[in-house]
Scaffold this motif. Structure first.
Motif, PDB file in Angstrom:
ATOM      1  N   ASN A   1     -22.945  38.791  12.776  1.00  0.00           N
ATOM      2  CA  ASN A   1     -21.837  39.703  12.203  1.00  0.00           C
ATOM      3  C   ASN A   1     -21.482  39.352  10.783  1.00  0.00           C
ATOM      4  OD1 ASN A   1     -19.111  40.322  11.325  1.00  0.00           O
ATOM      5  ND2 ASN A   1     -18.940  41.401  13.073  1.00  0.00           N
ATOM      6  N   HIS A   2     -21.708  40.188   9.922  1.00  0.00           N
ATOM      7  CA  HIS A   2     -21.415  39.754   8.224  1.00  0.00           C
ATOM      8  C   HIS A   2     -20.396  39.209   7.988  1.00  0.00           C
ATOM      9  CE1 HIS A   2     -22.755  40.459   4.109  1.00  0.00           C
ATOM     10  NE2 HIS A   2     -21.287  40.641   3.836  1.00  0.00           N
ATOM     11  N   LEU A   3     -19.232  39.685   8.710  1.00  0.00           N
ATOM     12  CA  LEU A   3     -17.696  39.232   8.390  1.00  0.00           C
ATOM     13  C   LEU A   3     -17.697  37.843   8.765  1.00  0.00           C
ATOM     14  CD1 LEU A   3     -15.827  42.495   9.177  1.00  0.00           C
ATOM     15  CD2 LEU A   3     -16.663  41.472   7.044  1.00  0.00           C
TER      16      LEU A   3
ATOM     17  N   ALA B   1     -20.026  35.620   9.336  1.00  0.00           N
ATOM     18  CA  ALA B   1     -20.885  34.935   8.488  1.00  0.00           C
ATOM     19  C   ALA B   1     -20.003  34.446   7.322  1.00  0.00           C
ATOM     20  CB  ALA B   1     -22.147  35.707   8.139  1.00  0.00           C
ATOM     21  N   HIS B   2     -19.367  35.359   6.545  1.00  0.00           N
ATOM     22  CA  HIS B   2     -18.327  34.949   5.505  1.00  0.00           C
ATOM     23  C   HIS B   2     -17.569  34.032   5.900  1.00  0.00           C
ATOM     24  CE1 HIS B   2     -19.637  37.490   1.949  1.00  0.00           C
ATOM     25  NE2 HIS B   2     -19.413  38.622   2.781  1.00  0.00           N
ATOM     26  N   ALA B   3     -16.764  34.368   7.191  1.00  0.00           N
ATOM     27  CA  ALA B   3     -15.985  33.489   7.671  1.00  0.00           C
ATOM     28  C   ALA B   3     -16.152  32.109   7.876  1.00  0.00           C
ATOM     29  CB  ALA B   3     -15.287  34.217   9.055  1.00  0.00           C
TER      30      ALA B   3
ATOM     31  N   LEU C   1     -12.347  38.340   1.025  1.00  0.00           N
ATOM     32  CA  LEU C   1     -12.104  39.154   0.111  1.00  0.00           C
ATOM     33  C   LEU C   1     -13.656  39.858  -0.581  1.00  0.00           C
ATOM     34  CD1 LEU C   1      -9.828  36.596  -1.977  1.00  0.00           C
ATOM     35  CD2 LEU C   1      -9.096  38.846  -0.428  1.00  0.00           C
ATOM     36  N   SER C   2     -13.858  41.115  -0.162  1.00  0.00           N
ATOM     37  CA  SER C   2     -15.158  41.290  -0.574  1.00  0.00           C
ATOM     38  C   SER C   2     -15.142  42.991  -1.142  1.00  0.00           C
ATOM     39  CB  SER C   2     -16.058  41.205   0.760  1.00  0.00           C
ATOM     40  OG  SER C   2     -15.971  42.495   1.570  1.00  0.00           O
ATOM     41  N   GLY C   3     -16.254  43.641  -1.323  1.00  0.00           N
ATOM     42  CA  GLY C   3     -16.351  44.907  -1.671  1.00  0.00           C
ATOM     43  C   GLY C   3     -15.649  45.645  -0.738  1.00  0.00           C
TER      44      GLY C   3
ATOM     45  N   GLY D   1     -20.678  35.509  -2.576  1.00  0.00           N
ATOM     46  CA  GLY D   1     -21.211  36.855  -2.511  1.00  0.00           C
ATOM     47  C   GLY D   1     -22.009  36.876  -1.392  1.00  0.00           C
ATOM     48  N   ASP D   2     -22.960  38.101  -1.047  1.00  0.00           N
ATOM     49  CA  ASP D   2     -23.539  37.989   0.002  1.00  0.00           C
ATOM     50  C   ASP D   2     -24.845  37.237  -0.173  1.00  0.00           C
ATOM     51  OD1 ASP D   2     -21.849  39.668   1.108  1.00  0.00           O
ATOM     52  OD2 ASP D   2     -22.949  41.557   0.796  1.00  0.00           O
ATOM     53  N   ASN D   3     -25.307  36.665   0.673  1.00  0.00           N
ATOM     54  CA  ASN D   3     -26.359  35.870   0.962  1.00  0.00           C
ATOM     55  C   ASN D   3     -26.976  35.412   2.159  1.00  0.00           C
ATOM     56  OD1 ASN D   3     -25.403  32.979   2.004  1.00  0.00           O
ATOM     57  ND2 ASN D   3     -23.601  34.021   0.953  1.00  0.00           N
TER      58      ASN D   3
HETATM   59 ZN    ZN Z   1     -19.998  40.421   2.156  1.00  0.00          ZN
END
Ligand code: ZN
Ligand code: KG4
Length: 352
Positions: free
Chosen positions: A112-114, A116-118, A140-142, A312-314
């Motif tokens: 899950n992308h969120l 991953a940010h978390a 805080l993303s796009g 940012g996305d990575n």
């Molecule tokens: Zn993102």
């Protein structure tokens, strides 16, 4: 957990990203390709993004594996973002990763992308002390602006969210009004450096309001009105810089206020709360980081924000989220379909 490196793949929006992490989280190699074909359209075109992911992914995987000195059959698992995001890109990344995992006889891990940010701040070596649970996450993303209680792996409680635009979306729209390119966030931050943040009295939506929801669409409208008042045609450089700085200061004030409210809310259940985390593309903004750091201090907390390239996305964050779940015996597999929407508090992510 196999002890072998994990390959991570990220294709949920307009960044094609690949990373190889050792089982302990050490980054062996990574690459992020920010697609260039969208700028002329003023936003991400899903079909262009999906085709570009398809064109670049195989070569990038090869290059990153070579840089990591990891042969294909040396991998322990293959992970890919399966949501949320643009469905075309998600299908490209997820199917590529599934095919590779199948061919190698290794597990495929759906990420899950969120999440991953978390989990990014928990990457070894990033934050002194290692970001133990629980912490307050400002995502805080796009596409997302949320305050989240990260209580444990798989346990995410949303405390507040935006009622309209995401913070990154607001930056992108304000940047467009100021005649900047796309994506607008980094360009607006650069322009604001030479501007007077006190010149335009822009609104601070939700400031002081109970809870920790956000709202940014009124701020964008106010920027449009100020720009119109300055006359038709292109803005003078100094006017644009002052407006950019005023906009950024308004966002910073709102974020700091909402973060303090969120901290107070979370402290009700976690009195020892000590860490605030900012993550997602917008968290790369230095003025916003400074405002959030001050807010954290005022709440007796520390702010941790990943270095800009990991905000940012990575794909480092994708491989890392997979490693966290593999370690916990809670990795999701190929049964999880690619999906455009997949909130952090979804039951699938829960770990009993
Ligand atoms: Zn993102
Ligand atoms: O997390 P991210 O890379 O992708 C999503 O998952 O959405 O976030 C992208 C967003 C864009 O709206 C971009 O304009 C914004 O992050 N952004 C910034 C900065 N760098 C990227 N916003 C403000 N200041 C920046 N320096």
């Amino acid at each position: 957990m196999t002890g072998r490196p994990v390959l991570g793949i990220e294709t949920s929006c307009d960044e094609t990203a690949v990373a190889v992490l050792a089982a302990d989280g050490q980054v062996l190699a990574e690459r992020v390709l920010s697609q260039s074909g969208h700028a002329e359209h003023g936003g991400v075109v899903p079909e262009i993004a999906a085709r570009a992911h398809l064109a670049h992914l195989p070569g990038m995987v090869e290059a990153v594996l070579a840089a990591a000195r990891t042969p294909l059959d040396g991998l322990g698992a293959v992970a890919a973002t399966v949501g949320p995001g643009l469905i075309g890109g998600l299908l490209v990344g997820a199917n590529y990763a599934k095919g590779l995992a199948l061919a190698l006889g290794r597990p495929f891990v759906a990420v899950n992308h969120l999440e991953a940010h978390a989990l990014t701040p928990r990457l070894p070596g990033l934050v002194a002390g290692g970001a133990p649970f629980p912490y307050l996450l400002l995502l805080l993303s796009g596409g997302h602006t949320q305050a989240v209680a990260v209580e444990a792996l798989g346990h995410y409680r949303r405390l507040g969210t935006t009622l309209d635009d995401a913070a990154g979306e607001a930056f992108d729209k304000a940047a467009k009004l100021l005649g900047l390119g796309w994506p607008g966030g980094p360009a607006l931050e650069r322009l604001a450096q030479g501007g007077d943040a006190t010149r335009f009295p822009l609104p601070r939506p939700m400031l002081g309001r109970a809870g920790c929801d956000f709202s940014f669409s009124g701020l964008k409208t106010a920027v449009a009105q100020e720009a119109a008042r300055l006359g038709t045609g292109a803005l003078r450089q100094q006017d644009a810089a002052d407006l950019a700085a005023s906009f950024q200061a308004a966002v910073a004030a709102v974020l700091a206020d909402r973060a303090r409210h969120a901290a107070a809310m979370l402290r009700a259940t976690h009195p020892g709360l000590a860490l605030m985390v900012a993550s997602g593309g917008v968290a790369a903004n230095q003025a916003l980081r400074a405002a959030l750091a001050a807010a954290a201090r005022a709440e007796g907390m520390a702010l941790a924000a990943p270095p800009a390239r990991l905000c940012g996305d990575n794909a480092v964050m994708v491989a890392w989220a997979a490693i966290e779940r593999l370690r916990a015996g809670a990795a999701l597999g190929p049964e999880v379909p690619a999906r455009p929407r997949w909130p952090l508090d979804d039951a699938l992510l829960r770990i009993a």
